[in-house]
Design a protein around this motif. Structure first.
Motif, mmCIF file in Angstrom:
data_model
loop_
_atom_site.group_PDB
_atom_site.id
_atom_site.type_symbol
_atom_site.label_atom_id
_atom_site.label_comp_id
_atom_site.label_asym_id
_atom_site.label_seq_id
_atom_site.Cartn_x
_atom_site.Cartn_y
_atom_site.Cartn_z
ATOM 1 N N GLU A 184 101.518 21.128 96.621
ATOM 2 C CA GLU A 184 100.580 21.405 95.812
ATOM 3 C C GLU A 184 100.678 22.750 95.015
ATOM 4 O O GLU A 184 100.283 22.675 93.815
ATOM 5 C CB GLU A 184 99.232 21.179 96.569
ATOM 6 N N GLN A 185 101.277 23.629 95.602
ATOM 7 C CA GLN A 185 101.511 24.943 94.759
ATOM 8 C C GLN A 185 102.369 24.948 93.670
ATOM 9 O O GLN A 185 102.252 25.563 92.788
ATOM 10 C CB GLN A 185 101.787 25.979 95.696
ATOM 11 N N ALA A 186 103.536 23.908 93.957
ATOM 12 C CA ALA A 186 104.493 23.688 92.791
ATOM 13 C C ALA A 186 103.725 23.132 91.397
ATOM 14 O O ALA A 186 104.069 23.536 90.438
ATOM 15 C CB ALA A 186 105.675 22.952 93.117
ATOM 16 N N VAL A 187 102.735 22.104 91.830
ATOM 17 C CA VAL A 187 102.004 21.496 90.633
ATOM 18 C C VAL A 187 101.222 22.537 90.126
ATOM 19 O O VAL A 187 101.003 22.714 88.948
ATOM 20 C CB VAL A 187 101.127 20.425 91.177
ATOM 21 N N THR A 188 100.582 23.429 90.965
ATOM 22 C CA THR A 188 99.736 24.538 90.187
ATOM 23 C C THR A 188 100.523 25.548 89.458
ATOM 24 O O THR A 188 100.012 25.834 88.284
ATOM 25 C CB THR A 188 99.024 25.168 91.339
ATOM 26 N N ALA A 189 101.734 25.783 89.947
ATOM 27 C CA ALA A 189 102.508 26.693 89.240
ATOM 28 C C ALA A 189 102.758 26.115 87.745
ATOM 29 O O ALA A 189 102.862 26.745 86.678
ATOM 30 C CB ALA A 189 103.840 27.010 90.114
ATOM 31 N N MET A 190 103.184 24.858 87.639
ATOM 32 C CA MET A 190 103.660 24.331 86.445
ATOM 33 C C MET A 190 102.262 24.254 85.609
ATOM 34 O O MET A 190 102.591 24.124 84.334
ATOM 35 C CB MET A 190 104.337 22.983 86.703
ATOM 36 N N GLN A 191 101.139 23.745 86.177
ATOM 37 C CA GLN A 191 100.094 23.674 85.358
ATOM 38 C C GLN A 191 99.636 25.108 84.910
ATOM 39 O O GLN A 191 99.262 25.228 83.695
ATOM 40 C CB GLN A 191 98.811 23.288 86.113
ATOM 41 N N LYS A 192 99.939 26.199 85.499
ATOM 42 C CA LYS A 192 99.357 27.620 85.159
ATOM 43 C C LYS A 192 100.500 27.761 84.015
ATOM 44 O O LYS A 192 100.278 28.504 82.939
ATOM 45 C CB LYS A 192 99.716 28.572 86.332
ATOM 46 N N LEU A 193 101.785 27.455 84.177
ATOM 47 C CA LEU A 193 102.737 27.929 83.058
ATOM 48 C C LEU A 193 102.666 26.948 81.728
ATOM 49 O O LEU A 193 102.846 27.587 80.572
ATOM 50 C CB LEU A 193 104.227 27.431 83.547
#
Length: 372
Positions: A184-193
């Protein structure tokens, strides 16, 4: 009875003919799309930004409801069906009970499977290889740089790694330990980028670790993007510090960026943009490894000087990583590397596996232009 058998044979012939026609059409469409993408980058760019996201939103979203890797399970089922059906045909042939229509029907099924898989590969992966690169769309252009500038980048990354090596959780052996919400954190990181780079905006399906990570480990692979199910899969067994970076790398393919060096760079940026220490550590560590490998080749003395500044905690992770992959060194890994090299070159990455190191060029450009 004879009429019934005749009707059955007619139905079998119609089905096999239909399968051949469908497979031929799919292969033909795939070849046309591949040639169009190679000959016209504008078409590849349009397809990658307008059509491919539809598959991610539909097929990728649907696959995301499954808690396991659908592509992995389908692979096992496909192999099982192929082996069982092939064995049945062989037994019937040995017993001289195999009819010509049965053998032909089996070959038609294989041909249909090849057509479907080739089509899915092209529409969900192959065309995207020829789109505009991330460096072009983001404005981060790789340029020439001096050895001194590369050394400065390595020093910078060493400081970053050392800082975050103290911020992550560690197990009794002293190696980094991941939290359970990494996917979930990886998805959040990509969305933030994606807020900084609009070309990365969009829906990201949940990444998945393989049920049997051995299949990747034996090939010396940390992750794989499945164009057949539009899934980002990763190796759960490898040393933990690799996992956040690897997941972000595979997720970048779901935005249509297939070039490996660019996927690495996007993963590096996503990890650095994350608020999680494990992601910061993972991204900086993998960036450090790539940059230091290049520095080692061009200036050993500078490499040795920077290498000595790495923290003991990070050294523990590197040693654990070395020991893990050493267990899988062998013929299979060598063959996998050669196959991967050929695959990359066939898709426009002339440097093959070496193209993974061109991530360093982008990191140097990024540090020069966007990091104080």
């Amino acid at each position: 009875m004879s009429k019934f058998l005749d009707d059955k044979n007619v139905r079998i012939k119609k089905r096999t003919k239909t399968k051949v026609i469908i497979s031929s059409i799919l292969i033909g469409i795939s070849i046309i799309l591949s040639l169009a993408a190679r000959m016209c980058q504008d078409f590849a760019q349009w397809y990658s930004t307008h059509i491919y996201p539809v598959w991610v939103e539909t097929v990728g979203r649907a696959m995301g409801y499954f808690p396991f890797s659908v592509s992995e399970v389908l692979l096992y089922l496909m192999i099982l069906i192929f082996l069982v059906s092939g064995a049945q045909l062989l037994i019937r042939r040995i017993r001289k009970k195999l009819k010509k229509e049965e053998g032909y029907g089996w070959l038609c099924n294989v041909f249909l499977a090849v057509g479907v898989l080739f089509f899915l590969y092209v529409v969900n992966c192959g065309v995207n290889y020829h789109r505009d690169s991330f460096s072009e769309t983001s404005g981060i252009q790789a340029d020439e740089y001096s050895i001194e500038e590369l050394k400065e980048v390595c020093v910078w990354l060493t400081e970053e790694v050392n800082q975050y090596s103290n911020a992550v959780e560690r197990n009794q052996e002293g190696t980094m330990e991941l939290e359970v919400s990494t996917e979930e954190q990886a998805v959040t990181a990509m969305q933030k980028l994606g807020e900084t780079y609009p070309e990365l905006k969009g829906y990201y399906p949940k990444p998945k670790g393989l049920l049997n990570s051995w299949i990747l480990s034996i090939q010396n692979l940390s992750g794989v993007y499945s164009p057949f199910t539009i899934e980002a899969n990763y190796n759960q067994a490898m040393t933990d510090y690799n996992i956040p970076f690897t997941i972000c790398h595979e997720l970048s393919h779901l935005r249509g960026f297939m070039q490996e060096q660019e996927a690495n760079f996007i993963a590096f940026l996503a990890c650095r943009e994350s608020e999680e220490a494990t992601f910061q550590y993972s991204g900086n560590m993998l960036g450090w490894i790539h940059c230091m490998n290049v520095l080692y080749k061009v200036d050993y003395d500078a490499w040795e000087e920077v290498r000595g500044e790495l923290s003991a905690k990070a050294e523990t992770d590197l040693q654990a990583n070395h020991e893990f992959w050493a267990r899988y060194d062998g013929t299979v890994a060598e063959v996998s590397n050669k196959v991967n090299d050929t695959y990359l070159k066939a898709n426009g990455q002339k440097d093959g596996v070496k193209s993974y190191n061109r991530m360093v060029d982008l990191i140097v450009a990024y540090k020069r232009d966007r990091v104080n």
